[in-house]
Write a protein that holds these residues in place. Structure first.
Motif, PDB file in Angstrom:
ATOM      1  N   ALA A 166      18.011  59.894  34.575  1.00 20.81           N
ATOM      2  CA  ALA A 166      18.277  58.655  33.836  1.00 20.81           C
ATOM      3  C   ALA A 166      17.304  58.522  32.674  1.00 20.81           C
ATOM      4  O   ALA A 166      16.126  58.874  32.773  1.00 20.81           O
ATOM      5  CB  ALA A 166      18.149  57.458  34.768  1.00 20.81           C
ATOM      6  N   ASP A 167      17.823  58.014  31.562  1.00 22.35           N
ATOM      7  CA  ASP A 167      16.993  57.818  30.380  1.00 22.35           C
ATOM      8  C   ASP A 167      17.112  56.377  29.911  1.00 22.35           C
ATOM      9  O   ASP A 167      17.666  55.516  30.600  1.00 22.35           O
ATOM     10  CB  ASP A 167      17.382  58.798  29.266  1.00 22.35           C
ATOM     11  CG  ASP A 167      18.868  58.733  28.930  1.00 22.35           C
ATOM     12  OD1 ASP A 167      19.504  57.714  29.271  1.00 22.35           O
ATOM     13  OD2 ASP A 167      19.395  59.699  28.343  1.00 22.35           O
ATOM     14  N   ALA A 168      16.592  56.114  28.728  1.00 28.06           N
ATOM     15  CA  ALA A 168      16.583  54.746  28.204  1.00 28.06           C
ATOM     16  C   ALA A 168      17.978  54.233  27.873  1.00 28.06           C
ATOM     17  O   ALA A 168      18.168  53.020  27.703  1.00 28.06           O
ATOM     18  CB  ALA A 168      15.694  54.678  26.962  1.00 28.06           C
ATOM     19  N   GLN A 169      18.992  55.108  27.757  1.00 29.99           N
ATOM     20  CA  GLN A 169      20.344  54.680  27.401  1.00 29.99           C
ATOM     21  C   GLN A 169      21.234  54.462  28.617  1.00 29.99           C
ATOM     22  O   GLN A 169      22.377  54.025  28.457  1.00 29.99           O
ATOM     23  CB  GLN A 169      20.982  55.747  26.484  1.00 29.99           C
ATOM     24  CG  GLN A 169      20.227  55.998  25.197  1.00 29.99           C
ATOM     25  CD  GLN A 169      20.093  54.749  24.353  1.00 29.99           C
ATOM     26  OE1 GLN A 169      21.024  53.941  24.289  1.00 29.99           O
ATOM     27  NE2 GLN A 169      18.950  54.581  23.693  1.00 29.99           N
ATOM     28  N   THR A 170      20.723  54.756  29.817  1.00 31.37           N
ATOM     29  CA  THR A 170      21.579  54.668  30.999  1.00 31.37           C
ATOM     30  C   THR A 170      22.001  53.232  31.286  1.00 31.37           C
ATOM     31  O   THR A 170      23.194  52.921  31.387  1.00 31.37           O
ATOM     32  CB  THR A 170      20.851  55.257  32.213  1.00 31.37           C
ATOM     33  OG1 THR A 170      20.560  56.635  31.962  1.00 31.37           O
ATOM     34  CG2 THR A 170      21.719  55.150  33.461  1.00 31.37           C
ATOM     35  N   LEU A 171      21.028  52.335  31.437  1.00 36.04           N
ATOM     36  CA  LEU A 171      21.351  50.949  31.758  1.00 36.04           C
ATOM     37  C   LEU A 171      22.072  50.228  30.623  1.00 36.04           C
ATOM     38  O   LEU A 171      23.017  49.464  30.879  1.00 36.04           O
ATOM     39  CB  LEU A 171      20.087  50.212  32.166  1.00 36.04           C
ATOM     40  CG  LEU A 171      19.469  50.661  33.497  1.00 36.04           C
ATOM     41  CD1 LEU A 171      18.214  49.854  33.806  1.00 36.04           C
ATOM     42  CD2 LEU A 171      20.469  50.521  34.636  1.00 36.04           C
ATOM     43  N   PRO A 172      21.686  50.412  29.340  1.00 33.39           N
ATOM     44  CA  PRO A 172      22.474  49.783  28.272  1.00 33.39           C
ATOM     45  C   PRO A 172      23.926  50.244  28.251  1.00 33.39           C
ATOM     46  O   PRO A 172      24.834  49.435  27.978  1.00 33.39           O
ATOM     47  CB  PRO A 172      21.729  50.206  26.994  1.00 33.39           C
ATOM     48  CG  PRO A 172      20.320  50.406  27.449  1.00 33.39           C
ATOM     49  CD  PRO A 172      20.433  50.982  28.812  1.00 33.39           C
ATOM     50  N   ALA A 173      24.175  51.530  28.547  1.00 34.51           N
ATOM     51  CA  ALA A 173      25.557  52.008  28.585  1.00 34.51           C
ATOM     52  C   ALA A 173      26.334  51.357  29.717  1.00 34.51           C
ATOM     53  O   ALA A 173      27.503  50.958  29.556  1.00 34.51           O
ATOM     54  CB  ALA A 173      25.569  53.531  28.737  1.00 34.51           C
ATOM     55  N   LEU A 174      25.689  51.215  30.894  1.00 29.46           N
ATOM     56  CA  LEU A 174      26.363  50.557  32.010  1.00 29.46           C
ATOM     57  C   LEU A 174      26.604  49.084  31.706  1.00 29.46           C
ATOM     58  O   LEU A 174      27.682  48.543  32.022  1.00 29.46           O
ATOM     59  CB  LEU A 174      25.513  50.707  33.266  1.00 29.46           C
ATOM     60  CG  LEU A 174      26.030  49.993  34.521  1.00 29.46           C
ATOM     61  CD1 LEU A 174      27.434  50.479  34.879  1.00 29.46           C
ATOM     62  CD2 LEU A 174      25.069  50.193  35.668  1.00 29.46           C
ATOM     63  N   ARG A 175      25.651  48.426  31.082  1.00 21.09           N
ATOM     64  CA  ARG A 175      25.826  47.006  30.752  1.00 21.09           C
ATOM     65  C   ARG A 175      26.992  46.813  29.766  1.00 21.09           C
ATOM     66  O   ARG A 175      27.773  45.861  29.907  1.00 21.09           O
ATOM     67  CB  ARG A 175      24.527  46.462  30.161  1.00 21.09           C
ATOM     68  CG  ARG A 175      24.581  44.981  29.857  1.00 21.09           C
ATOM     69  CD  ARG A 175      23.250  44.460  29.332  1.00 21.09           C
ATOM     70  NE  ARG A 175      22.242  44.367  30.393  1.00 21.09           N
ATOM     71  CZ  ARG A 175      21.211  45.177  30.518  1.00 21.09           C
ATOM     72  NH1 ARG A 175      21.028  46.163  29.636  1.00 21.09           N
ATOM     73  NH2 ARG A 175      20.354  45.023  31.509  1.00 21.09           N
ATOM     74  N   GLU A 176      27.106  47.703  28.797  1.00 21.86           N
ATOM     75  CA  GLU A 176      28.204  47.599  27.827  1.00 21.86           C
ATOM     76  C   GLU A 176      29.550  47.813  28.497  1.00 21.86           C
ATOM     77  O   GLU A 176      30.530  47.089  28.216  1.00 21.86           O
ATOM     78  CB  GLU A 176      27.995  48.629  26.718  1.00 21.86           C
ATOM     79  CG  GLU A 176      29.065  48.575  25.636  1.00 21.86           C
ATOM     80  CD  GLU A 176      28.831  49.606  24.557  1.00 21.86           C
ATOM     81  OE1 GLU A 176      29.687  49.725  23.658  1.00 21.86           O
ATOM     82  OE2 GLU A 176      27.796  50.306  24.617  1.00 21.86           O
ATOM     83  N   ALA A 177      29.629  48.777  29.411  1.00 19.07           N
ATOM     84  CA  ALA A 177      30.892  49.029  30.123  1.00 19.07           C
ATOM     85  C   ALA A 177      31.274  47.844  31.001  1.00 19.07           C
ATOM     86  O   ALA A 177      32.453  47.468  31.086  1.00 19.07           O
ATOM     87  CB  ALA A 177      30.758  50.303  30.964  1.00 19.07           C
ATOM     88  N   LEU A 178      30.300  47.231  31.660  1.00 18.54           N
ATOM     89  CA  LEU A 178      30.602  46.073  32.493  1.00 18.54           C
ATOM     90  C   LEU A 178      31.066  44.899  31.636  1.00 18.54           C
ATOM     91  O   LEU A 178      31.976  44.147  32.031  1.00 18.54           O
ATOM     92  CB  LEU A 178      29.353  45.677  33.291  1.00 18.54           C
ATOM     93  CG  LEU A 178      28.926  46.636  34.412  1.00 18.54           C
ATOM     94  CD1 LEU A 178      27.585  46.218  34.995  1.00 18.54           C
ATOM     95  CD2 LEU A 178      29.984  46.687  35.515  1.00 18.54           C
ATOM     96  N   THR A 179      30.459  44.700  30.477  1.00 24.10           N
ATOM     97  CA  THR A 179      30.838  43.590  29.599  1.00 24.10           C
ATOM     98  C   THR A 179      32.286  43.723  29.147  1.00 24.10           C
ATOM     99  O   THR A 179      33.023  42.722  29.042  1.00 24.10           O
ATOM    100  CB  THR A 179      29.901  43.538  28.384  1.00 24.10           C
ATOM    101  OG1 THR A 179      28.549  43.392  28.835  1.00 24.10           O
ATOM    102  CG2 THR A 179      30.259  42.379  27.475  1.00 24.10           C
ATOM    103  N   ARG A 180      32.724  44.960  28.904  1.00 24.39           N
ATOM    104  CA  ARG A 180      34.086  45.173  28.422  1.00 24.39           C
ATOM    105  C   ARG A 180      35.133  45.088  29.531  1.00 24.39           C
ATOM    106  O   ARG A 180      36.216  44.536  29.337  1.00 24.39           O
ATOM    107  CB  ARG A 180      34.184  46.535  27.732  1.00 24.39           C
ATOM    108  CG  ARG A 180      33.516  46.570  26.344  1.00 24.39           C
ATOM    109  CD  ARG A 180      33.787  47.869  25.609  1.00 24.39           C
ATOM    110  NE  ARG A 180      32.991  48.971  26.158  1.00 24.39           N
ATOM    111  CZ  ARG A 180      33.468  49.910  26.957  1.00 24.39           C
ATOM    112  NH1 ARG A 180      34.741  49.866  27.341  1.00 24.39           N
ATOM    113  NH2 ARG A 180      32.688  50.877  27.371  1.00 24.39           N
TER     114      ARG A 180
END
Length: 338
Positions: A166-180
């Motif tokens: 996991a890197d710094a983009q893992t959680l932001p990517a998951l948050r964006e997918a959940l928002t959509r």
């Protein structure tokens, strides 16, 4: 009227005369040890600073107490740092998806979709939705047992475990997918708890350093007073040695050797007591099989090898502070005699 007070040279001549005067035969026979009696050291062999006085024993006790307090402080700071590091690592490896109930929302479908999105995100090792029973157990300390979640608008949770990749983009990517795709879901990365743990660790470190500074100050003051008292008690001998030409380094070395021994004894006692306390606190509960009942206490008392090394280092530091303080104090006193 002339001044009748003895001068320094007069005192020196008196002492020298006493040292050169032969002892009377009767006095010599009276002071000679009989058969089986312990050998008596001559004046030349006796140390300038006696090692068995009440002041010496009291100073050893004071140094032992100061070392014990310093060791307890170091151990406590080490324990808090270790626990905070473990908790921070656990928090950093996990995240939580919270799905709030709403009108017309299918919670089970939303949970399944959130788990699917989490597992499909690069850097996520696993995702698992908490069933109603597990959610009820989480709320049991506040709402009591036997809770029926069907009658309450309780949010449902999904635990997310991050992978080593996991890197710094893992959680932001998951948050964006959940928002959509799951608008009712929110992602908690536990950043607030991590910041609180870091603040707690920094506070513990600051308090520990303050306590160590107070202990060091108290030790220096106690050793200074004890050294001045020892010099005053042996002032006549020190003056004679000083006036006959003895170097200051010789006189200072005698006091320094004495206070080094005192510091080592006190530091060994105090440091050993601190090490024993932490060792027993981390092992005795498990021997008695009561570690689960006092898990918080054991966690606070458990330290690693670095913690024990810190206690030993503090004990050595206290002994060195004792030695250096006595050395500087004797030098200042000798300059006053000069």
């Amino acid at each position: 009227m002339t001044d009748q007070r003895p001068t320094s040279s007069g005192r020196l001549a008196t002492v020298a005369g006493r040292l050169r005067a032969p002892a009377a035969p009767d006095a010599e026979r009276a002071t000679r040890p009989g058969p089986g009696a312990p050998a008596v050291k001559s004046a030349a062999q006796r140390p300038i600073v006696p090692s068995t006085t009440v002041t010496t024993r009291a100073l050893i006790a004071v140094i032992a107490i100061m070392t014990f307090l310093a060791g307890i402080t170091i151990g406590a700071v080490s324990a808090v740092s270790n626990v905070a590091a473990e908790w921070t690592a656990d928090i950093a490896r996990e995240a939580t998806i919270e799905i709030k109930p709403g009108d017309g929302l299918d919670l089970d479908a939303a949970l399944a979709k959130a788990v699917e999105l989490a597992k499909a995100t690069p850097g996520i090792a696993d995702a698992k939705a908490l069933d109603p029973a597990a959610t009820a157990r989480l709320l049991e300390p506040w709402l009591g047992a036997g809770l029926d979640l069907a009658n309450l608008p309780v949010p449902r949770l999904v635990t997310v475990t991050l992978a080593a990749s996991a890197d710094a983009q893992t959680l932001p990517a998951l948050r964006e997918a959940l928002t959509r795709q799951v608008p009712s879901a929110s992602l908690d990365d536990h950043r607030l708890w991590a910041e609180r743990l870091a603040a707690t660790t920094r506070t513990a470190m600051t308090i520990g350093l303050a306590v160590l500074a107070l202990v060091a100050t108290a030790t220096v003051l106690c050793v200074t007073v004890a050294t001045r008292a020892a010099v005053e008690a042996a002032r006549f001998v020190v003056e004679v040695l000083h006036f006959v030409g003895a170097r200051d380094t010789f006189i200072v070395s005698e006091f320094q050797r004495h206070f080094l021994t005192v510091g080592l004894k006190g530091a060994a006692v105090g440091g050993g007591a601190a090490v024993a306390l932490f060792f027993l606190g981390s092992t005795v509960p498990s021997w008695l099989r009561v570690d689960q009942q006092i898990d918080t206490f054991v966690g606070a008392m458990t330290i690693d090898a670095r913690g024990y090394g810190g206690i030993v280092g503090v004990a050595v530091l206290v002994a060195l502070v004792t030695t250096l303080t006595s050395r500087l104090t004797v030098y200042r006193t000798l300059r006053g005699i000069s």
